[in-house]
Motif scaffolding. Sequence first.
Motif, short mmCIF file in Angstrom:
data_model
loop_
_atom_site.label_atom_id
_atom_site.label_comp_id
_atom_site.label_asym_id
_atom_site.label_seq_id
_atom_site.Cartn_x
_atom_site.Cartn_y
_atom_site.Cartn_z
N SER A 2 0.82 -1.27 0.04
CA SER A 2 0.00 0.12 -0.05
C SER A 2 0.87 1.17 -0.19
CB SER A 2 -1.10 -0.03 1.39
OG SER A 2 -0.20 -0.09 2.38
N SER A 3 1.98 1.20 0.59
CA SER A 3 3.00 2.45 0.66
C SER A 3 3.55 2.63 -0.68
CB SER A 3 3.99 2.31 1.56
OG SER A 3 4.84 1.11 1.26
N ALA A 4 3.70 1.35 -1.37
CA ALA A 4 4.36 1.66 -2.65
C ALA A 4 3.20 2.36 -3.75
CB ALA A 4 4.58 0.42 -3.34
N LEU A 5 2.02 1.73 -3.65
CA LEU A 5 0.70 2.47 -4.32
C LEU A 5 0.74 3.91 -4.04
CD1 LEU A 5 -1.64 -0.70 -4.58
CD2 LEU A 5 -0.14 0.37 -6.28
N ALA A 6 0.94 4.44 -3.01
CA ALA A 6 0.81 5.90 -2.69
C ALA A 6 1.61 6.70 -3.44
CB ALA A 6 1.23 6.08 -1.23
N VAL A 7 2.66 6.13 -4.30
CA VAL A 7 3.57 6.99 -5.06
C VAL A 7 2.86 6.96 -6.61
CG1 VAL A 7 5.92 6.92 -6.10
CG2 VAL A 7 5.56 6.25 -3.99
N ALA A 12 1.57 4.46 -11.89
CA ALA A 12 1.24 4.46 -13.43
C ALA A 12 2.14 3.46 -14.13
CB ALA A 12 1.71 5.91 -13.84
N MET A 13 3.28 3.13 -13.65
CA MET A 13 3.96 2.04 -14.09
C MET A 13 3.37 0.57 -13.67
SD MET A 13 8.06 2.65 -13.53
CE MET A 13 8.46 1.25 -12.67
N TRP A 14 2.70 0.57 -12.72
CA TRP A 14 2.29 -0.77 -12.33
C TRP A 14 0.92 -1.07 -13.24
CZ3 TRP A 14 -2.44 -2.33 -10.31
CH2 TRP A 14 -2.50 -3.62 -9.66
N ALA A 15 0.33 -0.14 -13.47
CA ALA A 15 -1.17 -0.26 -14.34
C ALA A 15 -0.46 -0.34 -15.68
CB ALA A 15 -1.79 1.16 -14.04
N ALA A 16 0.50 0.38 -16.02
CA ALA A 16 1.00 0.01 -17.50
C ALA A 16 1.31 -1.43 -17.70
CB ALA A 16 1.91 0.96 -17.76
#
Length: 74
Positions: A2-7, A12-16
């Motif tokens: 969850s802390s990583a998804l705060a960035v 954006a990279m994860w979604a791509a």
Amino acid sequence: MSSALAVREFRAMWAAEALSQAGDQRARVALSAQVYERTNSVGLTGLEYGLTFLLTLIGGRCCPGSPIGTRAGP
């Protein structure tokens, strides 16, 4: 996680990456459907589907910076 998804940039990279993986899988299924339609052979369809993953493994060994190459080690 969850802390990583705060960035924002990481999200954006994860979604791509998720969209890219979904597109790759869709292409594998479409190619398999085409092989089955032309040959009516379950065996050839399965072989083709399995071979699509072989390229990923070979690429991982040839390109050490890729995720699979990094995990496999030298």
